[in-house]
Design a protein around this motif. Structure first.
Motif, mmCIF file in Angstrom:
data_model
loop_
_atom_site.group_PDB
_atom_site.id
_atom_site.type_symbol
_atom_site.label_atom_id
_atom_site.label_comp_id
_atom_site.label_asym_id
_atom_site.label_seq_id
_atom_site.Cartn_x
_atom_site.Cartn_y
_atom_site.Cartn_z
ATOM 1 N N VAL A 83 0.739 2.208 6.749
ATOM 2 C CA VAL A 83 1.299 3.079 5.714
ATOM 3 C C VAL A 83 1.719 4.425 6.308
ATOM 4 C CG1 VAL A 83 0.801 4.294 3.563
ATOM 5 C CG2 VAL A 83 -0.082 1.987 3.915
ATOM 6 N N ASN A 90 -8.959 6.849 -3.400
ATOM 7 C CA ASN A 90 -8.016 6.180 -2.512
ATOM 8 C C ASN A 90 -6.925 7.145 -2.082
ATOM 9 O OD1 ASN A 90 -6.594 3.735 -1.344
ATOM 10 N ND2 ASN A 90 -5.049 4.430 -2.798
ATOM 11 N N ASN A 134 -4.718 5.978 0.542
ATOM 12 C CA ASN A 134 -3.897 5.134 1.394
ATOM 13 C C ASN A 134 -2.592 4.766 0.691
ATOM 14 O OD1 ASN A 134 -3.323 3.690 3.777
ATOM 15 N ND2 ASN A 134 -4.041 1.781 2.861
ATOM 16 N N PHE A 135 -1.699 5.770 0.550
ATOM 17 C CA PHE A 135 -0.405 5.549 -0.078
ATOM 18 C C PHE A 135 0.567 6.578 0.510
ATOM 19 C CE2 PHE A 135 -3.040 8.176 -2.871
ATOM 20 C CZ PHE A 135 -2.260 9.309 -3.048
ATOM 21 N N GLY A 182 2.925 3.404 -3.769
ATOM 22 C CA GLY A 182 1.816 2.604 -3.249
ATOM 23 C C GLY A 182 1.380 1.554 -4.242
ATOM 24 N N ASN A 183 0.227 0.934 -3.973
ATOM 25 C CA ASN A 183 -0.275 -0.042 -4.936
ATOM 26 C C ASN A 183 -1.060 0.675 -6.038
ATOM 27 O OD1 ASN A 183 -2.937 0.390 -4.044
ATOM 28 N ND2 ASN A 183 -2.840 -1.294 -2.588
ATOM 29 N N ASN A 189 0.813 -1.222 0.000
ATOM 30 C CA ASN A 189 0.000 0.000 0.000
ATOM 31 C C ASN A 189 0.840 1.263 0.000
ATOM 32 O OD1 ASN A 189 -2.393 -1.452 0.036
ATOM 33 N ND2 ASN A 189 -2.480 -1.520 2.257
ATOM 34 N N LYS A 241 0.662 -4.686 7.084
ATOM 35 C CA LYS A 241 0.521 -4.133 5.733
ATOM 36 C C LYS A 241 -0.359 -2.884 5.689
ATOM 37 C CE LYS A 241 3.031 -7.546 4.349
ATOM 38 N NZ LYS A 241 4.474 -7.347 4.277
ATOM 39 N N GLU A 242 -1.022 -2.571 6.795
ATOM 40 C CA GLU A 242 -1.866 -1.372 6.836
ATOM 41 C C GLU A 242 -1.158 -0.180 7.471
ATOM 42 O OE1 GLU A 242 -4.774 -1.248 5.249
ATOM 43 O OE2 GLU A 242 -4.302 -3.294 4.650
#
Length: 258
Positions: free
Chosen positions: A198, A250, A252-253, A241-242, A186, A195-196
């Protein structure tokens, strides 16, 4: 000044057909001028193994002897690049696949031998931004693989993250340029096992603190060094990020700033 997005995708996306198709769909929907940069190291290692050629890595960096360069040229410039271009054509994106030798777009110097002889590896010295811009103005979408040349007839294996950052620097002379480094995570993580976790923003000061605390290490260091180098030399924004960061819904990066 017009905007230009440079998106670099990593080997894990290239290797997974579903992930690649999903990314290319997002890429095709991205508004405005754009350039795609890809590597293909995992595929090159796999093909080399089939051919009985050993892949040699030192600290995550590939040693590129003459045999390995042949494989890389076939895989990066041929198999991977043309597969991506064909998929983009199916999505109504008029893509054109390139190495740095095409239209003399990216020249490099062969890396000098110091403690390690990396072989036919190039360090970028010049990006022909006006030539690349001619393609963009003609409504083509450039798709660069991780191969450059020395201007004297020699192809060179070149880090794809570096290609993305140096293209960004070159194109920033005529565009408001942003770079997106897409990979499987992410973003840059506070805790690699979570993994969360970030880290949403990293600047020059916090980067040094994260290095000191060992939170950022290994392969993430050269990636972030490329990010800061790009920002110091004209690139407006850098994100890690992804592929979901290419959508509008989004956040979340990781965003890198000076």
């Amino acid at each position: 000044m017009k905007k230009l997005s440079i998106i670099k995708i990593g080997g894990n996306i290239i290797e997974d057909e579903s992930s690649l198709n999903s990314f290319l769909h997002l890429f095709s929907k991205l508004k405005g001028n754009k350039i795609l940069v890809h590597g293909g190291g995992k595929r090159a290692t796999h093909i080399a193994s089939k051919l009985g050629i050993e892949s040699k890595m030192i600290e995550g960096r590939r040693i590129t002897d003459a045999e390995t360069l042949e494989v890389i040229t076939m895989v990066y410039g041929g198999l991977v690049n043309k597969n991506v271009v064909a998929k983009l054509q199916a999505l109504q994106i008029d893509a054109i696949g390139l190495t740095g030798a095409d239209i003399n777009s990216i020249q490099s110097d062969k890396r000098p031998v110091k403690e390690i002889d990396y072989g036919f590896v190039g360090d970028v010295k010049k990006v022909a931004h006006n030539s690349i811009d001619k393609l963009i103005k003609a409504d083509f979408t450039p798709v660069f693989c991780a191969i450059t040349h020395d201007g004297k007839g020699q192809l060179l294996n070149t880090n794809a993250d570096t290609i993305a950052s140096t293209i960004g620097v070159g194109m920033s002379e005529i565009y408001d340029t942003s770079i997106y480094y897409c990979f499987e995570l992410n973003g840059v993580l506070q805790d690699f096992n979570d993994k969360e976790s970030v880290i949403k923003n990293i600047n020059s000061k916090t980067y040094q603190e994260l290095l000191k605390d060992g939170i950022i290490s290994d392969g993430m260091i050269p990636k972030l060094d490329n990010c800061f180098d790009a920002l110091h030399n004209g690139v407006q924004k850098v994100h890690i990020g992804n592929t979901a960061m290419l959508t509008n819904d989004n956040d979340n990066f990781t965003t890198i700033t000076l």
